[in-house]
Every structure is written in structure tokens, then in C-alpha cells.
Design an enzyme around this catalytic site. Sequence first.
Site, PDB file in Angstrom:
ATOM      1  N   GLU A 165       0.857  -1.191   0.000  1.00 46.32           N
ATOM      2  CA  GLU A 165       0.000   0.000   0.000  1.00 46.32           C
ATOM      3  C   GLU A 165       0.888   1.234   0.000  1.00 46.32           C
ATOM      4  OE1 GLU A 165      -3.089   0.122   2.975  1.00 46.32           O
ATOM      5  OE2 GLU A 165      -2.943   2.304   3.172  1.00 46.32           O
ATOM      6  N   GLU A 171      -2.704  11.226   3.312  1.00 49.08           N
ATOM      7  CA  GLU A 171      -3.780  10.997   4.259  1.00 49.08           C
ATOM      8  C   GLU A 171      -3.790  12.161   5.239  1.00 49.08           C
ATOM      9  OE1 GLU A 171      -2.378   6.989   5.558  1.00 49.08           O
ATOM     10  OE2 GLU A 171      -4.528   6.554   5.527  1.00 49.08           O
TER      11      GLU A 171
END
Length: 671
Positions: free
Chosen positions: A141, A146
Amino acid sequence: MKKSLPLLFMFLFLLFPWQLRSQCWELIWAEEFDYTGFPDSSIWSFEVGGDGWGNNELQYYKANDQDNSWVKDGKLTIRAINESFGGRNYTSARIVTRDKFSVQYGKIEARIKLPFGQGIWPAFWGLGQNHAKAGWPACGEIDIMEMIGGTNRDNQVHGTLHWDNNGSHASYGGSYRLPSGIFADDFYRFSIVWTPQYIRWYVNDIQFHVTDIRPAGLSEFHQDFFLILNLAVGGNWPGAPNASTIFPQVLDVDYIRVYKNSSSIVNEVPVKGIAEMPGKAENIEFSLPAIPHWSYQWVVPADARIVSGQGTEKVTVTWGCSPGQIKCLVTGECATWEFKKNVEVKTTITGPMFIAENQKGVRLQTPAMAQTTFNWIIPNDAAIVQGNQTNSISVDWGTSFEDVILQTENECGLTQATFKVVKAGQYPFPDIYTPHPIPGMIESVNFDYGGRNVSWFDSTNGNQGNGPRADTDVDTQYSDNGQPNVGWITNGEWLEYSVKVKTEGYYRVDMRLATANATGGPFSLRFNSNNKITGIIINNTGGWASFVTRTVGTIYLTPEDTLMRLHFNTGGFNLGRITLTHDPVYGVESTGATKAVIFPNPAKSSIVIQHDVPLAAITITDITGKIMVRETGLSATSYPIATDLWWQGIYLLKLETLQGATEFHRFVKMD
């Protein structure tokens, strides 16, 4: 003599090193959101559900809801709303490019205006294209951006890698904090530069983190990744919204752009087009990615001809009679490279995988060929109703299933091709000639070819999920940590799988199961219409995506067991992979001459052991090794043993003769 850079050029390089280096970044893909409507379905797919997504998130992701996701005025808007839906108190959207666009290495950049507030969790990230098979975190990932919203957090973004470290989850990341204001005040550019050596994170071209991905343990980051945009509410990391959180919250995306460095693109881009074609094949298309400001110069063998498209990324070709290469010289801002594709000359026929008796309008074809005669040979009880003596025919089939033959003749000579005809019916998936091996693992979505009421039955029309086998009505999805599974199972549905048992013996059956109900099932496992395990029930696992592995029983299989059926008497659960393991405890083979007779088997209240010679000793153990019976000093050839107080299960029997021979057998005790 060594030459030096001109002073003005050196001055510009020192002042603007990024701008000069960026001239070698070539744009290969972009989503500019220059339309109105839902996210472009040729690029994006919605991921739908409210199962928490592995993070105990609080929202329900919806598809094609204008309130949650909409493109207008040159930007995508994803909106998190405080509303009850699907058992959740919030709704939002999550879109992915899975199976539609992926990238390995390069520069990935998006211009985004972020939301804010406690419990708000926007993200721009990617997962390895092998996610469906490898699962998370083994697929890798890459979190490009974020933000964990809240006081003193609305001005900070994070960039992180996640991977599998010898069976456990590992991660490493960094963060960037604005000197003033928050990320909801304006649009910012979030990007990574990803090479075979490093991944570097940037906000508005300011690098804030770097990871060396050369160690062998980071192999996940040397493959294609697809992209994801989502706006989550709550979860383990941000926590839940509180009274200070304002709704709706909005994630605005101006564009996403992907670039390749000119020096790294050469070995990564194949020439698209068929690699086998008949001599004199017409209108065959070859292509490379369309990249702005690049020039394309195509070269074909001497007996081939470019019909159209020279100078562009896509050409149409009439081939010659000989195998060879098609080449393209591509010139970018930094260099010129040569791309090649080998082409074999071979006549092939394409058509449906299966043909039914008396099926109308069966389409069979080969590429169009210049100045060619076509002679199709089909079974006597079939009829060519359209296209006879052309490269494409329509056939009304009969009841014979002989192969179709095509004879062609042109200046390249006389050729013959054969199309193997397979009668419609039930066959293994994905290879019709290869049943699932037992012992082994069977993906629940790999049920047989054949269709409704032949190899499966589903009570609804259409695939309700976004998983594989979309051409069937069986509901599939990717909710078992990215692994495919069958969902929405209801009463009376069933699935069948062609299998090949390699070794006769006892097999432990494990299944991946999930349910949000108090219980799911019961359902049964059958082989060749014989129930092997009945009344299988799964208790609440914590959610529809909270899969657990359950041992549902032990069965005895022989090579004659060729068709496995899962029959769902009652639904209410999701089914993942099924594993059948040849258990060595249950699989003890007899040694010495097999002279014993054990009856009844399965036993209930007692068994009788008969042997053709007197025995010296009898030992019976359960599967844990506990001795249930030990008899010595025997002299008879028939021995009754009471089993009425024993547990249901499998027991191992050891017989020792007076001559010193030893035999092992097994029997089953039923209630």
C-alpha cells in the site's frame, strides 16, 4: 579539453533545478475531470459498503449518488454526509481504478482541497494490482496523502508505506505540517516520485519524506498499483466525529496526473496488438500510449504496409507473408527510443468458448485478409447462414460437435486452421480441462462453467457485487481482505466445482466464512450427490467482511468423487476460499497384508474386528493419541468392542499378530 556550462545556464540550473529536471517527465495518464456527471466509469469503479473497511470506519460508501460524488466545473467532489444509510450514520464515496488503470514507477500527482474536522479522514493512495490474490498487506500500500482531521491536525498530512513483513504488517511513513493555515483553505499538490530505488513524498514540490525500497523485503513496491480516492468518517486512527465536527465535509479534486521519467519508460511499455496473424491480414491495429508532444515513427517489414496512422501513437497495418517485427521510434523531450513487437504468421479462428445443440447465429472469424479465398468446413448438420467464403461467418449449429476447419489461399500460399468445438455443458473453471486438485484450495468464485441450473443456482439476476465472474448472476465481491468471495447467499442457492482427488483418504475441510447475522446457514457439502457434511452453521463473525477460517468437518474422499457441491439450505453469510487438507493423522495407511475386517464402519454402539489369524494385541486410539482400548494376550480371530461411550469421530486401529506383523486401520464412530 573539458567544456563548462555557460554561466547563464548554470545560474538557471542552480535557481530552478526542479524545473529543468521536470522537462524529462512525460505525462502518460491524466484525469482532469473536465466533464459533468458521476466519475468516468471507464476510469473509476465505486467500492460500496459499510463494513468498516478494516479500520472500524463509520461511513457507508455509496455508488452513483450525486450527493456523495459528482464531477462538475472541472473538479470531482466527494462529500461525507451525516445521514443514516445501510446501518451507518454517515455516507461518503470511495472510487478506484482497479483493472482500469495501474502504474509502476513514475510521478503521481493530484491537486486537492481537503476537508477538515474531528473524525474526518481523506486519502489519496494506491494498492498493488495483485491485491485480489495476495491480500493486504502482502499486495503493498502506498499512501500518497492521508489527513487525520481535528484540532491541530487539519494542517498536517501523512505519507506512508504498508507491506508484509514475514507474515506481519509493517509500515513506515512521514508527515508534513503547514507553516500556517489548514489544508481546507486552498488546493495543494500532493505527489510521490517513485523509482526502482526510492519513493519520495511532496507537498507543492516540497519533499517531506523518502523511503529506500531496494531491500528484498520491500518487493511489494516493484509492481503495478491502482489508485484510490476516498473520504472516510471515523475509524481507529482519527476516532469518531464529535460535536465540533461540521457536516457535510467535502473533498475536492482538481486533477490527477501520472508521469513517466523518459529514461525509465523504454522497457515498461509494450506495443499493443495481436502477436499472431495470417499472411495478408488487413486492418491490424498496433499502438503505444498517447503522450503529448512525443513523435512516433513506425517501421514494418518490407512486405507489410502501414495503411493509416503513421506519425501518431496508433497505426493500422496490412501484414505480409513472413513473420517479423513492427517497430516504433518514439521521440520525447529528452531522447529517442525504439519499441518492438514480434509478429508470427499463423491463421487462427476465434469464436465462442461453448456451443449448444441447435444454437443459432454462432459467429466464427479470422482476421480479414487481402485477396484471399476462404473455405469453411463445418459439420454436415450445421449451416452457414451468413458470410460464406469470407473471413467471418454466422452458423446455425446442429447436434454434431466436430471441429471447424478453415482453408485460406492467397499469395502467401494455402493454409489451414482448426477451431476446436466444445459442446455447452459443465466444465471446470478457469481451465475446462483441469479440475480443481484435492488436496488443495478452491476459490469459491471459481465455480464451474455451465450456467444457471447447470453448475450454479442464484436466486437473483445480475451480480450484486463488484467481484469476478460478472458474466454470471452469482454475486461476488472482494471483501475478504481483498480476496474474492461469494456474497448475498440466500436460501436454496448452490455452487458446483469439478474436482480431482489425487489420494484416497480423509480430508479436513476449512472454509472462509463471514456473517453479520446471529447465525448463517445451515448448508451442506456434497460429493457426487452424496452428503458428506450437513448442518454447517457459522455464528456471527462481527460483520459481512469479517472473515474467519472454520473447520467444518472431516470427510473421506476417493478418486471417484469428481463433483463437489455447496448447497445452501439457508443463506445469510458470505463464503470465501475452501481448503481440503489430506490430514496425516486421518491418512495413516495400512501396513502389512490387509487381512482385517471391521464392521460396522461407521460404528455406533460397538464394532467387531475379525482377522484370519489370531492376534497378539489390539490398540485403538483417538486422533489425539489417547488410548481407548489396549488388549494383549489374545488368541481368538473375532473381537467385539463396545464404543457406546466414545465421542463421535475417527479412530485409529493397530493390530499386532503373533508372527510380529503390524497393521494399521481406521474407522469412524457416529452418534
